[in-house]
Design an enzyme around this catalytic site. Structure first.
Site, short mmCIF file in Angstrom:
data_model
loop_
_atom_site.label_atom_id
_atom_site.label_comp_id
_atom_site.label_asym_id
_atom_site.label_seq_id
_atom_site.Cartn_x
_atom_site.Cartn_y
_atom_site.Cartn_z
N ASN A 268 0.90 -1.23 0.12
CA ASN A 268 0.06 -0.02 0.14
C ASN A 268 0.96 1.17 0.06
OD1 ASN A 268 -1.73 2.17 0.47
ND2 ASN A 268 -2.33 1.28 2.51
N GLU B 7 -5.68 -4.75 10.50
CA GLU B 7 -4.78 -3.88 10.72
C GLU B 7 -5.01 -3.36 12.03
OE1 GLU B 7 -2.63 -2.74 6.64
OE2 GLU B 7 -4.38 -1.44 7.15
N GLU C 42 -7.13 4.66 7.38
CA GLU C 42 -6.69 6.18 7.37
C GLU C 42 -7.92 6.80 6.66
OE1 GLU C 42 -3.05 5.56 5.34
OE2 GLU C 42 -2.27 5.23 7.28
N SER D 229 3.25 -1.91 10.44
CA SER D 229 4.60 -2.06 10.78
C SER D 229 5.27 -3.20 10.24
CB SER D 229 4.73 -1.61 12.22
OG SER D 229 4.55 -0.39 12.38
N GLY E 191 2.21 2.39 10.98
CA GLY E 191 3.06 3.37 10.60
C GLY E 191 4.01 3.96 12.00
N LYS F 246 0.21 4.13 -0.43
CA LYS F 246 -0.31 5.42 0.13
C LYS F 246 -0.08 6.64 -0.73
CE LYS F 246 -0.34 3.30 4.92
NZ LYS F 246 -0.36 3.55 6.18
N HIS G 167 -9.73 1.38 4.46
CA HIS G 167 -8.41 1.49 5.32
C HIS G 167 -8.57 2.38 6.40
CE1 HIS G 167 -4.42 2.67 6.40
NE2 HIS G 167 -3.83 1.57 5.81
P1 PGA Z 1 2.78 0.34 7.67
O1 PGA Z 1 1.18 0.52 7.14
O2 PGA Z 1 3.18 -0.96 7.16
O3 PGA Z 1 3.57 1.67 7.41
O4 PGA Z 1 2.45 0.30 9.09
C1 PGA Z 1 0.43 -0.64 6.96
C2 PGA Z 1 -1.00 0.11 6.09
O5 PGA Z 1 -1.29 0.98 6.82
O6 PGA Z 1 -1.45 -0.49 5.30
#
Ligand code: PGA
Length: 253
Positions: free
Chosen positions: A9, A167, A97, A212, A173, A11, A95
């Site tokens: 992803n 997640e 976010e 992460s 993140g 982003k 997601h």
């Molecule tokens: P990350 O993000 O691996 O940077 O923690 C995962 C995601 O949001 O899909």
């Protein structure tokens, strides 16, 4: 045989030049394997270029979001049919976010999921609890609400082609990963929630872990019986890191 899916992803990161380099390096470093599929989800403007670059390669293409509407006066939105037209196989829906920053409710996520299925896309449904919800021991209740909204709208049969990504919001993140056992417990719960509607589909559905994931923690997560790969954010932006995660899956496959 579920196999592993390792999904990047990206982003809101990248550029034409950076994407070309990243994709070139991923393709150069990846030998197609039966047990592991790779997927990248770039921002919308780059889908066309990526579709051409990835055509005929073992790396699949997906988008990060989709409209719940098929066409019409929805300025700035992108329909499921357009993603299909641009050779996307997958699309991420719900997601955290987007749930948190764009106000996407579970109902909207369910509409997007159903619209994606109708267009022949494979949605990757993201679910997960916040730190506060986990501390209040509400993890399963939160996941159930997010999952049931989709199951009630689209039906369990939709999971014939869909993927789920667990997640935990507190792990995205942050550098803080759920332990393999913490993740496994939630994955098992998700699978049993699906199994209550259809055991066969539940057994076949890929459930990815996200938050992460890195080269050095991937194998520990992927070794768990209900973890079928990862949705990778930060570590998907460097070919070496992404390939190390894919290699961890391949070594278990
Ligand atoms: P990350 O993000 O691996 O940077 O923690 C995962 C995601 O949001 O899909």
């Amino acid at each position: 045989m579920r196999g592993y899916l390792i999904a990047g992803n990206w982003k809101m990161n990248g550029s034409k030049a950076a994407n070309a380099k990243l994709t070139r390096e991923i393709l150069a470093g990846w030998a197609d394997t039966a047990s592991v599929r790779l997927l990248v989800c770039p921002p919308y403007p780059y889908l066309g270029i990526l579709a051409e670059t990835l055509s005929g390669t073992p790396v699949a293409l997906g988008a990060q979001n989709v409209s719940q509407h098929a066409s019409g006066a929805y300025t700035g939105e992108v329909s499921p049919g357009m993603l299909k037209d641009m050779a996307c196989e997958f699309v991420i829906v719900g997601h955290s976010e987007r749930r948190a920053l764009m106000g996407e409710s579970s109902d909207i996520v369910a509409e997007k999921f159903a619209a994606a299925i109708s267009a022949g896309l494979r949605p990757i449904l993201c679910v997960g609890e916040t730190l506060e919800e986990r501390e209040q021991d509400r993890t399963e209740a939160v996941i159930d609400e997010q999952l049931d909204a989709v199951l009630d709208r689209a039906g369990i049969e939709a999971f014939d082609s869909a993927v789920i990504a667990y997640e935990p919001v507190w792990a995205i993140g942050t550098g803080r990963t759920a332990s393999p056992q913490q993740a496994q417990d939630v994955h098992r719960h998700i699978r049993s929630r699906l199994a209550a509607r259809n055991a066969e589909i539940a057994e076949a559905t890929q459930i990815l872990y996200g938050g992460s994931v890195k080269g050095d923690n991937a194998a520990g997560l992927f070794t768990m019986p209900d973890i079928d790969g990862g949705l990778i954010g930060g570590a998907s932006l460097k070919a070496g890191d992404f390939l190390a995660i894919a290699a961890a899956a391949a070594s278990l496959g």
